[in-house]
Design a protein around this motif. Structure first.
Motif, mmCIF file in Angstrom:
data_model
loop_
_atom_site.group_PDB
_atom_site.id
_atom_site.type_symbol
_atom_site.label_atom_id
_atom_site.label_comp_id
_atom_site.label_asym_id
_atom_site.label_seq_id
_atom_site.Cartn_x
_atom_site.Cartn_y
_atom_site.Cartn_z
ATOM 1 N N ARG A 19 1.050 -1.310 -0.262
ATOM 2 C CA ARG A 19 -0.157 -0.019 -0.099
ATOM 3 C C ARG A 19 0.940 1.217 0.160
ATOM 4 O O ARG A 19 1.638 1.434 0.851
ATOM 5 N N LEU A 20 0.809 2.230 -1.094
ATOM 6 C CA LEU A 20 1.398 3.368 -1.127
ATOM 7 C C LEU A 20 0.598 4.456 -0.378
ATOM 8 O O LEU A 20 -0.483 4.469 -0.749
ATOM 9 N N SER A 21 1.232 5.479 0.035
ATOM 10 C CA SER A 21 0.661 6.516 0.694
ATOM 11 C C SER A 21 1.429 7.585 0.136
ATOM 12 O O SER A 21 2.398 7.656 -0.113
ATOM 13 N N CYS A 22 0.531 8.778 0.093
ATOM 14 C CA CYS A 22 1.029 10.122 -0.553
ATOM 15 C C CYS A 22 0.469 11.118 0.652
ATOM 16 O O CYS A 22 -0.931 11.505 0.378
ATOM 17 N N ALA A 23 1.052 11.757 1.337
ATOM 18 C CA ALA A 23 0.718 12.842 2.461
ATOM 19 C C ALA A 23 1.007 14.105 1.765
ATOM 20 O O ALA A 23 1.956 14.547 1.058
ATOM 21 N N ALA A 24 -0.224 14.955 1.605
ATOM 22 C CA ALA A 24 -0.040 16.112 1.164
ATOM 23 C C ALA A 24 -0.323 17.261 1.842
ATOM 24 O O ALA A 24 -0.568 17.267 3.145
ATOM 25 N N ALA A 25 0.280 18.392 1.563
ATOM 26 C CA ALA A 25 0.266 19.702 2.464
ATOM 27 C C ALA A 25 0.676 20.850 1.469
ATOM 28 O O ALA A 25 1.143 20.991 0.480
ATOM 29 N N GLY A 26 0.022 21.917 2.095
ATOM 30 C CA GLY A 26 0.342 23.258 1.260
ATOM 31 C C GLY A 26 -0.661 23.601 0.384
ATOM 32 O O GLY A 26 -0.570 24.631 -0.554
ATOM 33 N N PHE A 27 -1.659 22.923 0.101
ATOM 34 C CA PHE A 27 -2.978 23.264 -0.872
ATOM 35 C C PHE A 27 -4.017 22.584 -0.294
ATOM 36 O O PHE A 27 -3.938 21.853 0.576
ATOM 37 N N THR A 28 -5.241 23.000 -0.920
ATOM 38 C CA THR A 28 -6.374 22.708 -0.423
ATOM 39 C C THR A 28 -6.809 21.079 -1.068
ATOM 40 O O THR A 28 -7.286 20.926 -2.166
ATOM 41 N N PHE A 29 -6.193 20.194 -0.175
ATOM 42 C CA PHE A 29 -6.226 18.742 -0.768
ATOM 43 C C PHE A 29 -7.559 18.363 -1.277
ATOM 44 O O PHE A 29 -7.863 17.676 -2.319
ATOM 45 N N SER A 30 -8.480 18.634 -0.671
ATOM 46 C CA SER A 30 -9.812 18.237 -0.802
ATOM 47 C C SER A 30 -10.450 18.597 -2.146
ATOM 48 O O SER A 30 -11.684 18.323 -2.540
ATOM 49 N N SER A 31 -9.928 19.800 -2.642
ATOM 50 C CA SER A 31 -10.242 19.999 -4.179
ATOM 51 C C SER A 31 -9.666 19.802 -5.318
ATOM 52 O O SER A 31 -9.869 20.263 -6.370
ATOM 53 N N TYR A 32 -8.487 19.059 -5.025
ATOM 54 C CA TYR A 32 -7.610 18.646 -5.979
ATOM 55 C C TYR A 32 -7.787 17.072 -6.492
ATOM 56 O O TYR A 32 -8.248 16.201 -5.433
ATOM 57 N N TRP A 33 -7.881 16.823 -7.813
ATOM 58 C CA TRP A 33 -7.902 15.568 -8.177
ATOM 59 C C TRP A 33 -6.375 14.915 -7.972
ATOM 60 O O TRP A 33 -5.329 15.667 -7.905
ATOM 61 N N MET A 34 -6.252 13.694 -7.738
ATOM 62 C CA MET A 34 -5.088 13.087 -7.367
ATOM 63 C C MET A 34 -4.691 12.006 -8.395
ATOM 64 O O MET A 34 -5.650 11.148 -9.069
ATOM 65 N N TYR A 35 -3.544 11.745 -8.768
ATOM 66 C CA TYR A 35 -3.001 10.887 -9.582
ATOM 67 C C TYR A 35 -1.890 9.901 -9.203
ATOM 68 O O TYR A 35 -1.025 10.502 -8.307
ATOM 69 N N TRP A 36 -1.654 8.738 -9.664
ATOM 70 C CA TRP A 36 -0.486 7.928 -9.505
ATOM 71 C C TRP A 36 0.322 7.724 -10.929
ATOM 72 O O TRP A 36 -0.783 7.386 -11.933
#
Length: 126
Positions: A19-36
Motif C-alpha cells: 500500500r502506497l501512501s502520499c501525504a499532501a500539504a500546502g494546498f487545499t487537498f480536498s479540492s484537487y484531483w490526485m494521480y499515481w
C-alpha cells in the motif's frame, strides 16, 4: 509550500501486496484531483490511476485494473494506492501527482499547476 511525500514502497515477491501512501500539504487537498504515475527504469512515465476530489470517479490503466485500488482520506490529506497481485512488470518508481482539474484519462499530467512528489520505489522480484 506544496509538499507531496510518498511512502510505502519496497521489495515484494510476485503475487504480493503493498500500500502506497502520499501525504499532501500546502494546498487545499480536498479540492484537487490526485494521480499515481510510475516510471520503470529506462522507460517513460506511465499514468496509473486517477481519483476525483471527493473520492470519485476513479480511473485505472488497463494493466492494473482489478489489482490496484486508489483511494483517499481528505481528513488526513492522504491518497493511497493499494496494490495486489503484484507482477514483475509493476516494478517502478511510483509518483503521486496533484492537480486542480481532471487531466485527460490515460495521459501523464503535465503543466505548472500539477504538483509531483519525489517518488517511492516498488520492486517486485523473487
Amino acid at each position: 509550500e506544496v509538499q507531496l511525500v510518498e511512502s510505502g514502497g519496497g521489495l515484494v515477491q510476485p503475487g504480493g501486496s503493498l500500500r502506497l501512501s502520499c501525504a499532501a500539504a500546502g494546498f487545499t487537498f480536498s479540492s484537487y484531483w490526485m494521480y499515481w504515475v510510475r516510471q520503470a527504469l529506462g522507460k517513460g512515465r506511465e499514468w496509473v490511476s486517477t481519483i476525483g476530489s471527493n473520492g470519485g470517479p476513479t480511473y485505472y490503466v488497463d494493466s492494473v485494473k482489478g489489482r490496484f485500488t486508489i483511494s483517499r482520506d481528505n481528513a488526513k490529506n492522504t491518497v493511497y494506492l493499494h496494490m495486489n497481485s503484484l507482477k514483475l512488470e509493476d516494478t517502478a518508481v511510483y509518483y503521486c501527482v496533484a492537480g486542480p482539474r481532471l487531466y485527460p484519462v490515460g495521459f501523464v499530467p503535465r503543466g505548472a499547476d500539477y504538483y509531483w512528489g519525489q517518488g517511492t520505489q516498488v520492486t517486485v522480484s523473487s
